[in-house]
Design an enzyme around this catalytic site. Structure first.
Site, PDB file in Angstrom:
ATOM      1  N   LYS A  35      -9.721   5.112 -17.673  1.00  0.00           N
ATOM      2  CA  LYS A  35      -9.076   4.094 -18.519  1.00  0.00           C
ATOM      3  C   LYS A  35      -8.346   4.775 -19.683  1.00  0.00           C
ATOM      4  O   LYS A  35      -8.552   5.974 -19.938  1.00  0.00           O
ATOM      5  CB  LYS A  35     -10.132   3.104 -19.020  1.00  0.00           C
ATOM      6  N   TYR A 256       1.377  17.058 -50.345  1.00  0.00           N
ATOM      7  CA  TYR A 256       1.363  15.771 -51.061  1.00  0.00           C
ATOM      8  C   TYR A 256       0.189  15.666 -52.014  1.00  0.00           C
ATOM      9  O   TYR A 256      -0.933  16.022 -51.669  1.00  0.00           O
ATOM     10  CB  TYR A 256       1.270  14.614 -50.062  1.00  0.00           C
TER      11      TYR A 256
HETATM   12  C1  LIG Z   1     -15.645   3.720 -20.789  1.00  0.00           C
HETATM   13  C2  LIG Z   1     -16.758   3.336 -19.915  1.00  0.00           C
HETATM   14  C3  LIG Z   1     -17.538   4.302 -19.261  1.00  0.00           C
HETATM   15  C4  LIG Z   1     -17.388   5.788 -19.515  1.00  0.00           C
HETATM   16  O1  LIG Z   1     -17.964   6.103 -20.758  1.00  0.00           O
HETATM   17  P1  LIG Z   1     -18.116   7.630 -21.271  1.00  0.00           P
HETATM   18  O2  LIG Z   1     -18.960   7.521 -22.462  1.00  0.00           O
HETATM   19  O3  LIG Z   1     -16.730   8.090 -21.611  1.00  0.00           O
HETATM   20  O4  LIG Z   1     -18.700   8.398 -20.158  1.00  0.00           O
HETATM   21  C5  LIG Z   1     -18.498   3.858 -18.362  1.00  0.00           C
HETATM   22  N1  LIG Z   1     -18.695   2.550 -18.152  1.00  0.00           N
HETATM   23  C6  LIG Z   1     -17.990   1.582 -18.777  1.00  0.00           C
HETATM   24  C7  LIG Z   1     -18.260   0.152 -18.502  1.00  0.00           C
HETATM   25  C8  LIG Z   1     -16.999   1.945 -19.684  1.00  0.00           C
HETATM   26  O5  LIG Z   1     -16.309   0.994 -20.317  1.00  0.00           O
END
Ligand SMILES: *Cc1c(COP(=O)(O)O)cnc(C)c1O
Length: 359
Positions: A35, A256
């Protein structure tokens, strides 16, 4: 518009990390979480490289569609499921597995004229209170789904852990107990574990694990809690060129607000990276940047596309490429200084700058 900063994405390290996860969760299939553009690493490139994954997981049906359009044939799970009937039609047409976490989705399913051939994951809220059906609702949801889905549709059961990165947190024990209570007497496949749970809670591995962060080479477990060393390698490194070197006198102020005042005569370098590249502004006066083979600390505030570093005693030249994070300076360390988590830095930088892939 091209920026001077760029990210190197090491696909060999990505595959190395997948192999490491496979060793740790050796009874489970792996749903690689890609994702948010694979946490900034490039969703399509990551999926094309990860031959060894058993499935991919994205947040939205739209992301899954993009993967299908680009020839990704493995199972893909949309972790937030469908949000309207168009999403649902797309998921059915493109064979995308969807998470069902809310009553509203059952209503959308009911509007179909026939039973859907659709693989689903029923998400149960065992204590995180983000997405999922309450424990008491599960039996009813299952019954409704079985009447709405074509009998060839596969059902899996899932939950998500809120505190898996804390080794001794009783909340995780309770979530696992809740899940087991709900799913007992069912033979459906199960999935619980994110990266932290893969490393710290072997009892959560079940049929499918869902690693994100560990795939990209970051260990989510606090160093003090780590029991075994885990061989993960940084996939993304962030780089930018040195564009100026100048001598500054004792007492002269840099950047800055004039926050940094030279305690002695100093050699100051300017690197073309800043918060527009996802390099956090919080890092004013803090961590180290690798230049040549040496570490140089940041001095003064982070600007939009520049930072200043202390080059006193460092052998380098204009045009040299600095590493802001990667194998020498870990993104976890930079995140800690910036009072955030590595997830945020990877997503921000990876989506801001050009990515160069290394096989
Ligand atoms: C993002 C997500 C993961 C992966 O999480 P990590 O901590 O990056 O391993 C697994 N399950 C769900 C439902 C997620 O939203």
């Amino acid at each position: 518009m091209k920026r001077a900063a760029f990210a190197r994405i090491n696909l060999a390290h990505l595959n190395h990390n997948l192999a490491t996860i496979r060793k740790v969760a050796n009874q489970s299939k792996i749903m690689a979480v890609v994702k948010a553009n694979a946490y900034g690493h490039g969703m399509l490139e990551v999926c094309q490289s990860l031959d060894g994954a058993d499935a991919f997981a994205v947040a939205y049906v739209n992301e899954a569609m993009e993967l299908r359009e680009n020839g990704i044939r493995k199972p893909i799970v949309a972790l937030q499921g469908f949000s309207d009937s168009e999403d649902l039609q797309n998921a059915i047409a493109q064979n995308i597995d969807v998470v069902i976490h809310h009553e509203e989705q059952l209503k959308i399913l009911k509007t179909l004229s026939t039973t859907a051939k659709l693989d689903v994951l029923i998400k149960i809220d065992t204590g995180m209170h983000r997405l999922g059906f309450a424990v008491e609702e599960f039996q009813n949801v299952l019954k409704q789904l079985q009447s709405l889905l074509h009998e060839s549709s596969k059902i899996k059961l899932m939950t998500h852990l809120a505190c898996a990165d804390e080794i001794n947190n009783f909340a995780t024990t309770q979530q696992l107990e809740q899940f087991d209570l709900v799913v007992k007497n069912n033979t459906f496949e199960q999935t619980i574990a994110n990266s932290a749970a893969i490393l710290a809670w072997p009892g959560s591995h079940r049929d499918w694990v869902r690693p994100g962060l560990t795939l990209y080479g970051v260990n989510p477990i606090e160093p003090t809690y780590r029991t075994d060393p885990v061989d993960l390698r940084a996939v993304m490194s962030l780089h930018a060129p040195l564009i100026s070197i100048k001598n500054c006198k004792k007492g002269e102020k840099i950047g800055y607000g004039g926050d940094f005042s030279c305690p002695e005569d100093m050699l100051i370098g300017i690197i073309a990276v800043g918060y527009a590249d996802g390099y956090p502004r919080h890092l004013c006066n803090r961590p180290n940047v690798l230049i040549g083979a040496q570490l140089a600390p940041i001095v003064g505030r982070v600007s939009m596309d520049m930072i200043a570093i202390d080059l006193t005693g460092v052998e380098t030249h204009i045009g040299a490429i600095a590493e802001l994070w990667g194998e020498s300076v870990s993104v976890e360390e930079v995140a800690k200084h910036a009072e955030t988590i590595s997830y945020e830095l990877l997503c921000a930088a990876g989506n801001a700058v050009e990515k160069k892939y290394i096989l």
